[in-house]
Design a protein around this motif. Sequence first.
Motif, short mmCIF file in Angstrom:
data_model
loop_
_atom_site.label_atom_id
_atom_site.label_comp_id
_atom_site.label_asym_id
_atom_site.label_seq_id
_atom_site.Cartn_x
_atom_site.Cartn_y
_atom_site.Cartn_z
N PHE A 227 -2.71 8.58 -2.73
CA PHE A 227 -1.55 9.15 -2.04
C PHE A 227 -0.39 8.16 -2.07
O PHE A 227 -0.58 6.95 -1.91
N PHE A 228 0.79 8.74 -2.24
CA PHE A 228 2.02 7.98 -2.06
C PHE A 228 2.78 8.65 -0.92
O PHE A 228 3.15 9.82 -0.99
N ALA A 229 3.01 7.90 0.21
CA ALA A 229 3.60 8.47 1.41
C ALA A 229 5.09 8.74 1.28
O ALA A 229 5.70 9.38 2.13
N GLY A 230 5.69 8.27 0.21
CA GLY A 230 7.12 8.47 0.05
C GLY A 230 7.92 7.40 0.77
O GLY A 230 7.39 6.57 1.51
N THR A 231 9.21 7.41 0.53
CA THR A 231 10.14 6.49 1.18
C THR A 231 11.35 7.31 1.60
O THR A 231 11.44 8.51 1.31
N PRO A 232 12.29 6.71 2.31
CA PRO A 232 13.48 7.48 2.67
C PRO A 232 14.22 8.08 1.48
O PRO A 232 14.98 9.04 1.65
N THR A 233 13.96 7.55 0.26
CA THR A 233 14.68 8.09 -0.91
C THR A 233 13.75 8.64 -1.99
O THR A 233 14.23 9.20 -2.98
N LEU A 234 12.44 8.49 -1.84
CA LEU A 234 11.48 8.99 -2.82
C LEU A 234 10.57 10.02 -2.17
O LEU A 234 10.14 9.86 -1.02
N THR A 235 10.22 11.07 -2.92
CA THR A 235 9.41 12.14 -2.36
C THR A 235 7.97 11.68 -2.19
O THR A 235 7.50 10.75 -2.83
N ARG A 236 7.29 12.39 -1.30
CA ARG A 236 5.87 12.15 -1.10
C ARG A 236 5.09 12.87 -2.19
O ARG A 236 5.46 13.95 -2.63
N THR A 237 3.97 12.26 -2.64
CA THR A 237 3.17 12.91 -3.67
C THR A 237 1.74 12.38 -3.62
O THR A 237 1.45 11.39 -2.92
N SER A 238 0.85 13.04 -4.33
CA SER A 238 -0.55 12.60 -4.38
C SER A 238 -1.12 12.91 -5.75
O SER A 238 -0.64 13.82 -6.45
#
Length: 629
Positions: free
Chosen positions: A502-513
């Motif tokens: 999982f990638f939780a995302g950042t204020p500028t990048l979307t969340r994805t898995s």
Amino acid sequence: MISLFSRLALAVAAAVTLALPAPAAASELWQASPEFEIDSDQVPGYSAQAAAARYLLFDSQGRSVGLVPERPASDPYDSVTVPSVPGIYKLEGWTVNAEGVELTRASTSLRFDNVPPPPPLASAPGRWLRGDEVAKLDLDAPSEPLPLSGLSGYAVSLDRGTDNHPCANPSLCTGAETDLDPGATADPVALGTLPQGITYARVVAVSGAGVPSPMRTATFRVDATDPRLSLSGVTDGWSNGPVMLAAHAADSPSGMAPAGPTGPITAISVDGGAPATAPGDTAATWVSGSGIHRVDTLARDAAGNIGGGFEGTGPPAALVRIDEDPPRVAFAPAQDPAEPERIEATVADALSGPSSRGSISLRLAGTRARFEKLPTRDAAGRLVAHWDSDSYPPGKYEFLATSYDVAGNAASGTDRARGGQMVLVNPLKSPVSLRTELSGGKVDGRLRHVGGGGVARQRIAIVETFAAGAESPRRTTFRATDASGAFSLRLQPGPSRDVTAFFAGTPTLTRTSGSSTHFEAPTGLRLHASTATAKVGGRPVVFSGAVRTRDAKDAVRGLPVELQFRYPGAGWRGFRTVEADRRGRFRYAYRFSDDDSRGVRFQFRAHVKGREGWPYEPGTSRPVTVTGR
């Protein structure tokens, strides 16, 4: 002489009955007693040659009412008693010598009146008096006829309910006790200020002889306390509309019962305007209009005491705060590029100020769907919400900000501070993708911009979800991407599991898995034979072993373990199933009894198919060899 006002302080003392005074000296004064004292030096007079004193008593008509017996000149009478009929009697006395010749003669009037006069009329004002108001007693002279002695005046006393007589002796009043002269009825008698409560004025008319009339009582009621005021309808803080206020007055003892134009009243005034006045104990009015309003109250009780006051005479009874205008709400002029999901709106209100209530909502633009509220916090006149845009499908979204001022007025807005509707297009952040691959107990993956290169220095969570029966249901391990966006993780031994990155995302990048991959962990077994050769009909061969229980100790007890064998040219067959103990160990003794087993080389192994709640896949031990002989 003790004045009326000096005796008022003694009014509450208990009444004292005194004996009649000694007979008064013969004079021009009236007397209520028929016994008169005689000054023998005057009546009958003094003579050195006198041998005897002789007396005669005449009524008011000049008739003799009796001869007073003769007395020796050396011992004349010092008193005489007149008949019991009121009147003015005359006593003559003379002295004679031994031959009976008159030497001296004198006379005096004896004024006798024991008849009480009719009572006077005594009245007090029929209203309550203020504490600073002089109490005045109205007196009317007694009706005719009066006694012969006429009136010497009036005796007055005050008490609080002890019914004291104005005179120490209720049958006879002294001159000192006769406070008022007969002309006192011309004007009201001022008694001074009286204490709060009920005071009784006791009054008798006094004859010229000091005989009091029947007593009359006048009741004075005094209220020295201002009415108390309270105000209902006032709320703490601000109101968003007109407020109905009511002033309530309470008073004791005179009270606040309505009694016409001069009776008790209650009044309430707003901002120094004309007061709303009502008879009795309650007055009400509306307060309206935005602003801070001063409210004053006033009350007058039945005695005329004033409580409260209007503007300028003291502090206000209350301040009423009204804000009828809604606040102003507007979204921030633009999104912060570093935090595009931060949704912010400002709230302004000139009177009561912004409250801590408010929300930011959104919906798909161009639809009539209900607005969905976002978690929102209030921060000093700002509404701040976080939009988890990764959880929403692509599209245009319109936003609505709703806020309240402290008074409760609500306002909503959909525009930005510099104009234009608050609409955002999703995806709001840069989209990324995550690819993972599981091989040989190792997870490899890469985080990339969609349509671009790898994303470096981002934290990836590798979540291992273990099969049921495992002691730890889940384990999360974090890895950082390298310059190319790649990461890897060697899985630790243990039960079967699903592995997802999982990638939780950042204020500028979307969340994805990444895609979920199942990692199968076979059951680990070991088997041991007590001997490599077995004599047919001899001692049994003991097979023992253990099931690997890493992270599954609680699930191994009673796990079925099938013991299998084979010989050359044949396949594996089970011959016995045993159960593992709480440590995963098992044991079985097998005796060779078939003569056909001699010279045959057998292989034995342990096999576990598994069961519900066992977190491993089926597994088999390495075979062991036993030869029959």
